[in-house]
Write a protein that holds these residues in place. Sequence first.
Motif: not given
Length: 280
Positions: A127-138, A150-155, A177-184
């Motif tokens: 989620w955070r990495e997508l945001e850093a690349r200008g993507i709206r995760p929601m 998801y926005k908050k950590w969970t196991k 979009k390349p941002a999804f590969h890089e973020s993942a």
Amino acid sequence: MKTMRYRSKGQDVFFLEEILVKLGYKVYISEFFGRDTERAVKDFQQKQLLVVDGIVGPKTWSKLIEAQKDIITFNDKLLSEKDIEDFATHHNLELAMVKAVNEIESNGKGFLICGRPRILFEGHVFWRELEARGIRPMDYVSEKTKDVLYKKWTKKYYRGGSGEYDRLEKSAGISDKPAFHESAYSAASWGSFQIMGFHYKNLGYVSIDQFVAKMYEHEREHLTAFGAFITTTVFKGKPLIDWVKIKNWARFAEGYNGPGYKKNNYDVKLEKAYKKYSTP
């Protein structure tokens, strides 16, 4: 391998569960010997004409090793004594220091039995990495993606073992979009020392793909990444490696593992391991 049973914990349990999954059993791969693992072991014992007690001792281990001997593909990627010695020389560390840190801070082995590096995918980091690349995760959250985005950590959504690759590939494929590969790939921790992918640039890799490619090669590359991480990561005014050099195990453990280091006695374990390897 040590004898294990219901409620056993540790790396040997992880290895056992990897084998059981490869043999077709549906167990959750972790470091805990749960009821699902016990049921699988009992079924395996019954099929192998062993005593059905759910205890993985020498006889059961021998049958398991025999049954899975053709599926382990990582044995040519293991860290050697020379790798440890070269690392110690390169970083001007005592050999005992390196062995202690490797024993306590690594995850026992850096590869799954299928030969891929061990990973853990973190949906909140994705989620955070997508945001850093200008993507709206929601905009991409749905019933199909809620286990990887998801926005908050969970196991809650951890699957363990090769199941983490299913989550990784699912997240990377949400969009072309390349941002999804890089973020993942940046949102997974990799190898023996579980270094998060998003550190790749600080560690000297030109891209996340180069970092991942190196993690596939050998545990030696995992150690190299770890060395870069503890050299570039500053905690309490010093690079983490400097805390090792002055044998301040508490500072190093806190900087590497976070405030939970005390609960797990990482500093005590590091000091004990160092003394063990320092003894002639």
